[in-house]
Design a protein around this motif. Structure first.
Motif, PDB file in Angstrom:
ATOM      1  N   GLY B 116       0.825  -1.199   0.000  1.00 51.57           N
ATOM      2  CA  GLY B 116       0.000   0.000   0.000  1.00 51.57           C
ATOM      3  C   GLY B 116       0.860   1.250   0.000  1.00 51.57           C
ATOM      4  N   GLN B 117       1.650   1.377  -1.079  1.00 51.46           N
ATOM      5  CA  GLN B 117       2.610   2.472  -1.169  1.00 51.46           C
ATOM      6  C   GLN B 117       3.588   2.412  -0.007  1.00 51.46           C
ATOM      7  N   THR B 118       4.160   1.252   0.168  1.00 49.76           N
ATOM      8  CA  THR B 118       5.121   1.055   1.260  1.00 49.76           C
ATOM      9  C   THR B 118       6.223   0.104   0.822  1.00 49.76           C
ATOM     10  N   ALA B 119       7.193  -0.011   1.695  1.00 48.19           N
ATOM     11  CA  ALA B 119       8.422  -0.753   1.415  1.00 48.19           C
ATOM     12  C   ALA B 119       8.183  -2.250   1.288  1.00 48.19           C
ATOM     13  N   LEU B 120       9.012  -2.880   0.477  1.00 53.72           N
ATOM     14  CA  LEU B 120       9.009  -4.331   0.334  1.00 53.72           C
ATOM     15  C   LEU B 120      10.458  -4.805   0.319  1.00 53.72           C
ATOM     16  N   PRO B 121      10.709  -6.062   0.683  1.00 57.65           N
ATOM     17  CA  PRO B 121      12.093  -6.561   0.659  1.00 57.65           C
ATOM     18  C   PRO B 121      12.539  -6.895  -0.755  1.00 57.65           C
ATOM     19  N   VAL B 122      12.607  -5.861  -1.576  1.00 54.69           N
ATOM     20  CA  VAL B 122      13.034  -6.003  -2.966  1.00 54.69           C
ATOM     21  C   VAL B 122      14.088  -4.925  -3.240  1.00 54.69           C
ATOM     22  N   ASP B 123      14.761  -5.064  -4.387  1.00 59.64           N
ATOM     23  CA  ASP B 123      15.807  -4.093  -4.707  1.00 59.64           C
ATOM     24  C   ASP B 123      15.282  -3.016  -5.660  1.00 59.64           C
ATOM     25  N   SER B 124      16.188  -2.241  -6.229  1.00 65.55           N
ATOM     26  CA  SER B 124      15.764  -1.088  -7.031  1.00 65.55           C
ATOM     27  C   SER B 124      15.124  -1.490  -8.357  1.00 65.55           C
ATOM     28  N   MET B 125      15.230  -2.763  -8.736  1.00 61.93           N
ATOM     29  CA  MET B 125      14.550  -3.253  -9.937  1.00 61.93           C
ATOM     30  C   MET B 125      13.343  -4.101  -9.554  1.00 61.93           C
ATOM     31  N   GLY B 126      13.009  -4.127  -8.281  1.00 62.91           N
ATOM     32  CA  GLY B 126      11.864  -4.902  -7.844  1.00 62.91           C
ATOM     33  C   GLY B 126      12.156  -6.373  -7.632  1.00 62.91           C
TER      34      GLY B 126
END
Lengths: 295, 295, 295, 295, 295, 295
Positions: B116-126
């Protein structure tokens, strides 16, 4: 921020015999899709990402507080794996003796090549845990339903791991996790009920086998461990008591909050494995390092 | 086990304008190979897996203690991302107004679909963070060299993130991480020196640009923050002082241990985004839930 | 551009008995994170990507030249795997005889389904090598530290592979790689020293067990093979001698450049495996093809 | 074993303007499933793994020789990417000037965070190349059909890359690859014909657009470059002439073997990008290093 | 849209003994790169994505119709796996009896932890099937060549699976797939011929071993099953007869279209495995549920 | 087995303008973790793997029947993507005109390189769908809870996709899926209630926004489409009426089974894109092929 306490939640017995393939199976409870890395990281990110927490504080507190407990679970599973692997190859310093010969047939070769006979964030097939396992939609109802399902999936895996692996190391650990994970299933069911009014009591247990069928879990439930949410914070997260209350859906006993954490036990000192150069090969070198640092 | 303290290490300023593509870039510092998930998990697993800790306790304490600090770093990066994303689409409850229209061109669509427009444990390419990023060989010397390199790689990424993203939210956060991450580079260099006698001083800084060139970092170093290892535990990890001592390799100031953690700041209350149903759509429903729970 | 020479760097002995699980383990040295695919591709891309090579030519030459040697290493590991797999199932042309029956229990089923009992760019768990293993930051100091660490990690894996697998095929190969990879560790240490002035001598060996403990490596070091950088180019890369000079950090012998490559040995002719249709089923068909082409 | 020659197969023109998104697209030709990493590694492993090469030497030679040429192709694509990225952010040494600001909107953020505005073994979406792209069944007929298909898939991607990216850097490179890759399509078709008698001539071209429609390719074909297999070895692989002969399936010109490789061109010296600390930040430091090494 | 018919294409015999490692191997035919998930999904997406179908309807029909048949193949392989796994652990309801003890050494632990001793969309190493296996370029000629190659690769895997696993369950299934998959190889060869005029007859069989060497396949071919394309649709796809006609390339028999699908057989009722809680633990509970629902 | 019917469930309007970035976003509904590939494959595998179906037939029928409907959903989403992509680059046959120039900036480059401006089994970031998305534990209660959650997650994604993309093509499709997916949420809730007695009515809707807020969905619900389960089989799956009955949890209308499937609409004929060689370049060639085949 966290404070780390160098204790394990329970006293983990050492196995009579090391068992690399048992350790490989137990990895599912650590790095599997329904393992403790997943519960830890799901709730951790959901707590960071919680929107409108001023209005919905008990829900925020509940998720954040369970997240904190999950740390003690990745720790426990890791130590169980480490104990099952210690001594599983031939200790020594001569590489020509093929000290790791048996590892060629072991199910998880990473335990012997990537790690020093210790745990890794991978599952029972050696596939790494991934951030794709984190669900954090921002919609509170949906996140709670996810968490309820995740804990049920985790419970199913614990049951199967228990049925795969004999011996007190794994079973003491799994028995404890069945009880504590069980409180998380109930907690998310309660949160859903508080949020929507839907009563999930009749769903329990999922899968349909009671913790009482697992002696190590039953013993802990007889002490009431399934009724407690600990508060994993010196000052925060007290409002979980607005959700964690009422009767336990399985045995009707009263749910209660304990404003403390378990006393804990000193983690085992893992023995050296010189054939893996862990922590080093030469005992004299290690002694020398120890001497040098204390100067 | 951990105790969680519901505070952020620093006071994160809110951005003047939301910036989804900046948030997407900052994800590298969270879920990238050299992001904070990696430092957190590398040291956490190395501490669980440490063999022969009875003889080499200061090294164990150092790794375990830095692991604990890294938790506060994933927290900080996540909140920075959340602040950059809040308000980046049109708030409202009418789906036909295409409130997420701009998200179609954003670099990380997961921010709008999965979270919901928040952080995820992914990098700058998703791409998701993976357990394959954890190195835990069991050989102390090798693990320390790894950690030294990992911190240098992380530093390079922080520098580049700083150069990509303007505004106080990101830069305050990156400035702080440059300083604190900088103490970890030094800590692992010191540990290697204590273990082997090799002097790594001349390698600093890596890459060859000083923290002093970053105003937000310089301000903190002028307060001496680069000289301190906090102890992230009420009772444990005190022996890091046997490694964390002597002059700082860059400015020669005296390294010192502080038996406390930063006071911290209350994390921002993230605003509701009803168009994302986060935490829900209907403000009346949320009020009602709030009322119900407090009965 | 490259010229390919159809020779192996060493004379690989054939194993007395095939050993699929040994072959599966050895795959880590080929397609693992610290395997030869990684060293090859890291240095290859770093050489393509080198900025400012006019000013820093010896560093460029060093990285490019080592990259070229790594090709001979993926070749060697592949052939060792191929020799360990040849003959590991029942040769014949009748599928009803279950000629691949034993493969059902083998650790790497890809060896029997995807390949014809031959090497694949995968690791010891069958997970494919990935481009994510390539580090190429562009910062020379950081790339060199990475490479130093990568070679140390690779050395640790070689040691463990040696300890897992008996027999002359694997050990001759690993012994050679320990020596040649050892020269790469030293080369990157020297490059770091030349670049920064930091002396890494006291770090050696990493992990803390000497090549001299491995008879196959010791024999080669007694011939001085650990002192040499070959030049893997007819005309280029000569300036590595500005870095590759001085005493060897472990035994003090003089480092020297050889403007040639090893003479090499004809690679083994891998026997046909008709039950795998490799290269075909019917010997008459193969003879016929051979005849036809030479017309 | 290989000898590396520090030359590019063609003279790559510098672009008028850098273009990060074009570079991102061109990555497909490097690290995509049908990119040059795939052709290189497929043929390389097939050559290591070839069974019964004593009887089928021309096929072995063909695959091994084409593998060697593919190295020059990953090199060319990498340099094209590097040229397209050089200068794409603001050169300078002050991080507060947000020199990488534009990178936030670029399609491949790894070019600015992981690499120093240079190529990586990833595809046009930034996903890493993987060893799962290698096919090596051991059955000669099947491997040849695979290779034929792989080259056709690669050709389709080159055509599309050409249509996506303007400017001489990309198009000179793609034009050359269309011609040289075209000889590989024909080579595998010829090998299949020699092996089985099946005539694939009528399939050409695949997809159904001739190289003559691409001016850069047409110019090279007018010089006959599509008729030649170079021999990428000082002494080996001569028997490819038993397969590479007869008329070209598209224009009927005579196929011929050249026992040499292209003369080649000195690769461009990639300019320094101090804002990326590539190869370093401080020009004085680089001068100093250069001085020091030449002592 | 589809209509599902609850029948299996053939009558799958039950195995005499369960065999988890055989089941693990057979997974390659389901979730491997060349497994039935791949053929199903390649043709399904190619049919959705077909451009210009008004002009090229027979090609569209052919691809769409084969796609529909592939569904019956993932079904068959799944049931074969399920039969091989049923009964492979100890049936019962007491977890302390370690009923899944043998699973610790099984090659695919997911069969016992993630599924209830049943099939998953993974390959023989437990790696999941991925959408990256789908090729859909839009160029008809290239897609057909891909499909021809894919079917040949699939055939090679079926042959090897046959050679790995004894017993009627696997071999009846593989024998059927060899024949039916064989018709797909021919179909794509015919389509290529119709499209381009190139005659691929001399390529057959690929690999070079006839279906007649497999008794279960031979029996079906003697009934002419290799000559038929069924039409997997009540009303559509009739124009495949414009492609599927002429002599079979291997035995010259006449290809023919059958406007119907096989009669099929009731799928086996998979027995309960209470130790896996599949479908539940307590037989009384299941009876009760059955009673309740029929009220 | 299946019969395929060459119809789409609804009449998909063509977009006024192509929109590659909208198409990229819509991919999440196809290949995302909560996309239609996931619902299709979860229920398909659960139906193959169902244990004890003789006793629990209505549950088996429900899962199998919903699986069959999901096929029509992957079809619909794929066609919506295809329509959004058609015409999005410059039609023509001259590659030098850079006809795909705009694709360099598009969010999903695979649409232009891997496919011919058509759908792929990937998500909104281009990451491929994976078999790891399939959950099939064998425990009926757990699988149903999973499915209930999966459908809720899928609903959340549909809502967000609707809010991201304007225009009738996407919204007609999403509106239909909201209604049909809505019946699957209710179906699994009903199945859970029948199995356990737990009443989930108060949970609806999840997330807390009604389908009535989406005009395209509201129109369909006014026709009662949310009350119906179609039976996607000529003869099977009739017993779902034992579960699918009673009042709809949101509007109390009566749930009912329809022993038929929707009439359906002819899928759009996707226009040729010669610049992508899809289906070919030369219209004359296509005409010629069409002529040839009809001989």
């Amino acid at each position: 921020m966290i404070l780390r306490i160098d204790k394990l939640a329970i006293d983990l017995p050492k196995p009579k015999n090391p068992s690399p393939n048992s350790a490989a199976a137990i990895q599912e409870l650590l790095g599997g899709k329904y393992g403790e890395m997943s519960t830890l990281m799901n709730y951790t990110f959901q707590s960071f990402n919680f929107r409108g927490r001023d209005k919905l504080k008990p829900y925020y507190d509940l998720i954040a507080n369970i997240a904190a407990e999950e740390y003690s679970h990745i720790e426990l599973v890791s130590y169980a794996i480490n104990l099952l692997l210690s001594g599983s190859t031939t200790r020594g310093t001569d590489p020509t003796a093929t000290p790791l010969g048996s590892a060629v047939d072991a199910r998880n070769s990473y335990h012997f090549i990537a790690s020093g006979q210790t745990a890794l964030p991978v599952d029972s097939m050696g596939n790494p845990w991934t951030g794709a396992n984190v669900f954090s939609s921002g919609n509170l109802k949906l996140d709670l339903i996810h968490n309820f399902f995740l804990e049920c999936g985790a419970r199913a895996n614990k049951i199967r791991a228990y049925e795969m692996v004999e011996g007190p190391t794994a079973r003491t650990m799994v028995g404890y996790l069945l009880v504590r994970g069980g409180t998380h299933v109930v907690a998310y069911a309660r949160a859903i009920e508080k949020l929507t009014g839907a009563d999930l009591t009749k769903l329990f247990p999922i899968p349909d086998i009671s913790n009482k069928k697992f002696p190590e879990a039953r013993a802990l439930e007889e002490q009431g461990l399934h009724q407690i949410q600990f508060i994993w914070s010196p000052e925060d997260f007290r409002s979980i008591s607005e959700i964690w209350n009422g009767p336990h859906p399985e045995d009707g006993s009263e749910l209660r909050v304990e404003e403390a954490i378990p006393a804990g036990f000193t983690p085992p000192n893992l023995p050296e494995e010189p054939q893996l150069t862990a922590p080093g090969v030469d005992p004299e070198f290690i002694r020398e390092v120890a001497r040098r640092i204390s100067r």
